[in-house]
Scaffold this motif. Structure first.
Motif, mmCIF file in Angstrom:
data_model
loop_
_atom_site.group_PDB
_atom_site.id
_atom_site.type_symbol
_atom_site.label_atom_id
_atom_site.label_comp_id
_atom_site.label_asym_id
_atom_site.label_seq_id
_atom_site.Cartn_x
_atom_site.Cartn_y
_atom_site.Cartn_z
ATOM 1 N N ALA A 1 28.751 52.408 28.014
ATOM 2 C CA ALA A 1 29.639 52.484 29.179
ATOM 3 C C ALA A 1 31.078 52.221 28.763
ATOM 4 C CB ALA A 1 29.214 51.473 30.238
ATOM 5 N N ARG A 2 31.979 52.997 29.338
ATOM 6 C CA ARG A 2 33.411 52.771 29.139
ATOM 7 C C ARG A 2 34.017 52.451 30.502
ATOM 8 N NH1 ARG A 2 37.386 55.339 24.740
ATOM 9 N NH2 ARG A 2 35.929 54.094 23.531
ATOM 10 N N TYR A 3 34.752 51.335 30.560
ATOM 11 C CA TYR A 3 35.317 50.846 31.814
ATOM 12 C C TYR A 3 36.796 51.214 31.908
ATOM 13 C CZ TYR A 3 31.063 48.105 32.449
ATOM 14 O OH TYR A 3 29.757 47.717 32.620
ATOM 15 N N TYR A 4 37.224 51.565 33.127
ATOM 16 C CA TYR A 4 38.596 52.021 33.355
ATOM 17 C C TYR A 4 39.298 51.113 34.368
ATOM 18 C CZ TYR A 4 37.463 56.334 30.887
ATOM 19 O OH TYR A 4 37.102 57.244 29.924
ATOM 20 N N ASP A 5 40.616 50.979 34.165
ATOM 21 C CA ASP A 5 41.418 50.183 35.097
ATOM 22 C C ASP A 5 42.888 50.507 34.868
ATOM 23 O OD1 ASP A 5 42.154 48.358 37.042
ATOM 24 O OD2 ASP A 5 40.928 46.728 36.237
ATOM 25 N N THR A 6 43.737 49.984 35.747
ATOM 26 C CA THR A 6 45.179 50.107 35.560
ATOM 27 C C THR A 6 45.630 49.133 34.476
ATOM 28 O OG1 THR A 6 45.569 48.453 37.274
ATOM 29 C CG2 THR A 6 45.525 50.762 37.969
ATOM 30 N N ALA A 7 46.873 49.272 34.043
ATOM 31 C CA ALA A 7 47.386 48.396 32.984
ATOM 32 C C ALA A 7 47.366 46.936 33.404
ATOM 33 C CB ALA A 7 48.804 48.827 32.601
ATOM 34 N N ASP A 8 47.577 46.674 34.698
ATOM 35 C CA ASP A 8 47.580 45.284 35.173
ATOM 36 C C ASP A 8 46.225 44.854 35.742
ATOM 37 O OD1 ASP A 8 47.644 46.780 37.471
ATOM 38 O OD2 ASP A 8 49.606 46.082 38.146
ATOM 39 N N LEU A 9 45.186 45.658 35.485
ATOM 40 C CA LEU A 9 43.795 45.308 35.820
ATOM 41 C C LEU A 9 43.597 45.023 37.308
ATOM 42 C CD1 LEU A 9 42.927 42.967 32.793
ATOM 43 C CD2 LEU A 9 42.846 45.462 32.936
ATOM 44 N N ASN B 1 46.127 38.698 28.259
ATOM 45 C CA ASN B 1 47.216 39.426 27.604
ATOM 46 C C ASN B 1 47.707 40.601 28.440
ATOM 47 O OD1 ASN B 1 46.921 37.719 25.373
ATOM 48 N ND2 ASN B 1 45.375 39.052 24.446
ATOM 49 N N ALA B 2 46.983 40.934 29.496
ATOM 50 C CA ALA B 2 47.377 42.057 30.344
ATOM 51 C C ALA B 2 48.395 41.595 31.378
ATOM 52 C CB ALA B 2 46.150 42.637 31.044
ATOM 53 N N PRO B 3 49.326 42.469 31.752
ATOM 54 C CA PRO B 3 50.262 42.101 32.825
ATOM 55 C C PRO B 3 49.508 41.909 34.133
ATOM 56 C CG PRO B 3 50.435 44.440 32.303
ATOM 57 C CD PRO B 3 49.554 43.837 31.249
ATOM 58 N N THR B 4 50.103 41.168 35.041
ATOM 59 C CA THR B 4 49.463 40.913 36.330
ATOM 60 C C THR B 4 50.166 41.699 37.427
ATOM 61 O OG1 THR B 4 50.861 38.974 36.682
ATOM 62 C CG2 THR B 4 48.703 38.611 35.667
ATOM 63 N N PRO B 5 49.421 42.168 38.424
ATOM 64 C CA PRO B 5 50.059 42.856 39.555
ATOM 65 C C PRO B 5 50.871 41.865 40.373
ATOM 66 C CG PRO B 5 47.719 42.539 39.970
ATOM 67 C CD PRO B 5 47.963 42.097 38.560
ATOM 68 N N PRO B 6 51.771 42.361 41.217
ATOM 69 C CA PRO B 6 52.583 41.448 42.033
ATOM 70 C C PRO B 6 51.702 40.530 42.872
ATOM 71 C CG PRO B 6 53.410 43.694 42.189
ATOM 72 C CD PRO B 6 52.101 43.772 41.473
ATOM 73 N N GLY B 7 51.997 39.245 42.829
ATOM 74 C CA GLY B 7 51.254 38.277 43.632
ATOM 75 C C GLY B 7 52.128 37.744 44.748
#
Length: 542
Positions: A43-51, A206-212
């Protein structure tokens, strides 16, 4: 593509590499192991850069091997996890199917998706059956090798046992019993909710975070204001996939969430300021209007079906019955297609981005320049915020009372057109909704209790909502009658139903006076509480 949907109810356990699988028939409700099959899964999992998906406890993967190879989207559900699967095809192996992406569009929007992890698994799957031979659960002995594709990611290996319920007749205590049996064999409940989280490990940091949400003093009115906007933003995003799937009442609920969010923004104006803030409020107004076309058609369609069910005199002919049962549904279907186009537009995505940014970096009004620095305490700022909120509340109440008096005065004036007099009550309903949302905002952001006023306004909305639905239904009946006349069809049935709707509307108005008195009573009570709170604040500052 034919999507499959299922609810996963399972328990996960960590097992040592040399652990022996226990006798599975010792689990309550399991009488036999029908078969054990080995699958090679990748399986390969996909997401945005900020997960964005991972952080929302959602997984999107493309898996080969096994009995359900395909694209899978897993979403949180009330009990277990909702899994939606789409079979593999000969298309692009790196582009998820649109029907899955639509369910998370409000989160991922038009941001690119990329692989974040690969999970390979040698699965030993055993089917567990009850005394009748019916499969009640699956036991999976997973030997996993995974790679995090994030910065700083690494290869990891582990062994995991899973027990997943199958069918409708699995004993309610099967998972609890399985936990006892597997624990006795040396397994421990898994610390990770999914293989993806285990695969990512520390590299997720290590991944950037979306706006909180902005870091604010949780005792401040500003915090309550931003938190209220966040909660309503989340509600709007929650309803997005339900609207896309055309689930029952979803358009209505998304419209309510949109209107409430816009009303809160109007109430908070003065605490939050700026052109971008005003622009987002206008964008929400446009979205509510788009949703409103479908919602109105939905309401009228339901009323037409209700009117048809009341035709015990058999006065409605076949042509009218066909129009009443079908035309508004067709109108709703067209409106829903337009909604989908709007929800897939860049304009919608950028509005959501702006909402995120407002919540993460709220444009709070600054303290007045002539305020002495020593006086600019949090308490002073809180009082200013509360003054703004109470000012909006008072303005909303005065507007409501003005419309109330106008509606009563002109209702008996036969020199005015009926439609004009009825419009007064529609305007009154909008004022009650505005006051209700303002009361909710004050209740969230201050210590003043606004529940009574909120409830009174909600009752008024209900009374006038029934009235307005009858008015909207009559408008559509007139439209259908004109079309029927032009087509040479009998229009008698439309006249009968028009009068029935007129009677239903008048009956709804019988509760209007009581509802208005309750609003006035609740507001006067709240007004005293506001004065008391303001006095207490001033004393505390001295």
């Amino acid at each position: 593509m034919n999507a499959t949907t299922s609810i996963e109810v399972e328990a996960k356990f960590s097992a040592a590499p040399d652990s022996q699988v226990p006798e599975l028939t010792t689990i309550d409700g399991v009488d036999s192991v029908l078969e054990t099959t080995i699958h090679q899964l990748s399986a390969r999992y996909y997401d945005t850069a900020d997960l964005r998906l991972t952080r929302a406890k959602i997984t999107l993967r493309r898996r080969t091997g096994g009995k359900d190879a395909g694209w899978h989207l897993k979403l949180p559900a009330e009990s277990g996890r909702l899994e939606i699967g789409v079979p593999l095809n000969d298309g692009d192996e790196t582009t998820p199917p649109a029907e899955l992406l639509d369910l998370v569009r409000a989160l991922v929007r038009d941001f690119p998706l990329a692989p974040i992890a690969q999970v390979d698994n040698e699965r030993h799957e055993s089917l567990l059956a009850d005394g009748t031979g019916e499969v009640v659960a699956e036991f999976c002995d997973d030997h996993v090798t995974a790679w995090s594709l994030l910065s700083g990611g690494a290869k990891t290996q582990w062994r995991e046992w899973e027990v997943e319920l199958s069918g409708e007749h699995a004993p309610h205590n099967l998972l609890a019993s399985a936990a006892e049996v597997l624990s006795a064999a040396g397994a421990t409940p898994s610390d990770s909710p999914s293989k993806l989280k285990t695969a990512l490990g520390e590299s997720i940091n290590n991944a950037p975070t979306p706006p909180g949400m902005a870091a604010l003093d949780e005792t401040s009115a500003a915090y309550a204001v931003i938190n209220a906007l966040r909660a309503n933003r989340d509600r709007l995003i929650e309803m997005d996939p339900q609207v896309r799937r055309n689930e029952w009442d979803s358009v209505h609920q998304m419209r309510v969430a949109t209107r409430e969010l816009r009303s809160l923004m109007q109430t908070f104006e003065g605490i939050l300021v700026g052109e971008e803030y005003a622009r987002v409020a206008e964008e929400l107004k446009v979205l509510a209007q788009v949703l409103g076309v479908a919602r109105d058609a939905e309401v009228v369609h339901e009323r037409f079906l209700m009117l048809l069910s009341l035709d015990d005199d058999h006065l409605i002919d076949a042509d009218a019955t066909a129009h009443l049962s079908q035309d508004m549904q067709h109108k709703y279907d067209r409106a829903h297609r337009y909604i989908l186009a709007s929800l897939n537009s860049e304009r919608y995505f950028r509005m959501l981005d702006s909402l995120d940014n407002l919540i993460a970096h709220p444009p709070l009004a600054e303290v007045e320049e002539d305020l002495d620095v020593d006086e600019a305490t949090p308490e002073k700022v809180h009082i200013d915020e509360q003054v703004v909120l109470f000012g909006h509340l008072e303005a909303a109440y005065r507007k409501l009372m003005k419309r109330h008096n106008k509606a009563l005065k002109e209702w008996e004036d036969d020199s005015l057109a009926l439609r004009e007099r009825e419009e007064n009550f529609h305007n009154m309903r909008k004022a009650a909704k505005k006051l209700r949302y303002s009361a909710d905002a004050v209740g969230r952001a201050t210590s003043v209790q606004t529940k009574d006023l909120y409830a009174a306004c909600k009752k008024m909305q209900s009374v006038l909502g029934d009235f307005q639905d009858s008015v909207t239904s009559r408008d559509e009946l007139l439209h259908l009658a004109k079309r029927a006349r032009a087509a040479g069809e009998d229009t008698f049935a439309y006249g009968v139903l028009y009068q029935r709707e007129r009677h239903i509307g008048l009956r709804a108005l019988e509760e209007y006076a009581d509802a208005a008195r309750e609003i006035e009573k609740a507001y006067r009570k709240l007004e005293k509480a506001v004065e008391k709170a303001a006095t207490a604040k001033v004393k505390n500052r001295k």
